[in-house]
Design a protein around this motif. Structure first.
Motif, short mmCIF file in Angstrom:
data_model
loop_
_atom_site.label_atom_id
_atom_site.label_comp_id
_atom_site.label_asym_id
_atom_site.label_seq_id
_atom_site.Cartn_x
_atom_site.Cartn_y
_atom_site.Cartn_z
N LEU A 21 34.94 35.51 45.61
CA LEU A 21 34.34 35.81 44.32
C LEU A 21 34.15 34.53 43.51
O LEU A 21 33.09 34.30 42.91
CB LEU A 21 35.21 36.81 43.54
CG LEU A 21 34.71 37.21 42.15
CD1 LEU A 21 33.37 37.93 42.28
CD2 LEU A 21 35.72 38.08 41.46
N HIS A 22 35.16 33.68 43.53
CA HIS A 22 35.09 32.40 42.82
C HIS A 22 33.95 31.54 43.38
O HIS A 22 33.17 30.95 42.64
CB HIS A 22 36.43 31.66 42.92
CG HIS A 22 36.44 30.32 42.27
ND1 HIS A 22 36.40 30.15 40.90
CD2 HIS A 22 36.47 29.08 42.80
CE1 HIS A 22 36.40 28.86 40.63
NE2 HIS A 22 36.45 28.18 41.77
N ASN A 23 33.86 31.47 44.71
CA ASN A 23 32.78 30.69 45.33
C ASN A 23 31.41 31.27 45.02
O ASN A 23 30.45 30.53 44.79
CB ASN A 23 32.98 30.61 46.85
CG ASN A 23 33.93 29.51 47.23
OD1 ASN A 23 34.26 28.65 46.42
ND2 ASN A 23 34.38 29.53 48.46
N SER A 24 31.30 32.59 45.01
CA SER A 24 30.02 33.23 44.68
C SER A 24 29.63 32.90 43.24
O SER A 24 28.46 32.62 42.96
CB SER A 24 30.12 34.74 44.84
OG SER A 24 30.34 35.08 46.17
N ARG A 25 30.59 32.94 42.35
CA ARG A 25 30.32 32.62 40.95
C ARG A 25 29.88 31.16 40.80
O ARG A 25 28.93 30.87 40.09
CB ARG A 25 31.56 32.89 40.11
CG ARG A 25 31.32 32.64 38.63
CD ARG A 25 32.46 33.12 37.79
NE ARG A 25 32.45 34.57 37.84
CZ ARG A 25 33.51 35.33 37.59
NH1 ARG A 25 34.66 34.79 37.29
NH2 ARG A 25 33.42 36.64 37.64
#
Length: 149
Positions: A21-25
């Motif tokens: 999720l962090h990488n997608s953000r």
């Protein structure tokens, strides 16, 4: 023992999901920043192009204005001054676009359109979706494979 292993796997899965999720953000933020920088560069190019056009058109306007004025005075024909009016409007518009507040007024009008007339902004066949893009991609690849035969 299976319970401890399951609990550890659940914790690792949760950490992995948070990491994804962090990488997608981060990826989305980078894409948005890149798109904004590209938009800013395109706008700067348009303004620079307008300013360059002003140099050429301004020279043309000055020569035409001088020539038409001298011609009208020498021949005593005020009709020769008629082209100065439309040329002056074009010159004023170009100056406003290159150095004035035209871009701010256009942006304000665009914001009004987006706020009160958003129905005018609809795309034909609606907004593309993943399914519509995938359908077109499959149709194109099947057509390409058919043509190869």
């Amino acid at each position: 023992m299976g319970f401890l292993l399951s609990k550890s796997m659940d914790a690792n899965l949760k950490k992995q999901q948070e990491f994804m999720l962090h990488n997608s953000r981060l990826q989305l933020e980078r894409q948005m920043m890149m798109q904004n920088q590209m938009r800013e560069r395109q706008m700067a190019m348009q303004i620079a192009r307008s300013r360059e056009f002003i140099k050429y058109f301004g020279t043309f306007f000055a020569v035409a204005f001088t020539g038409l004025t001298v011609g009208a005075l020498k021949r005593k024909k005020p009709a020769l001054l008629a082209p100065i009016l439309p040329l002056s409007f074009i010159f004023a518009y170009q100056m406003d676009g290159a150095y004035g507040t035209l871009i701010h007024r256009v942006r304000g009008e665009a914001e009004c359109i987006m706020a009160s007339e958003n129905h005018r902004l609809d795309l034909p066949h609606g907004t593309p979706t993943f399914d519509s893009i995938e359908k077109a991609r499959r149709a194109k690849s099947s057509l390409a494979s058919f043509l190869e035969r």
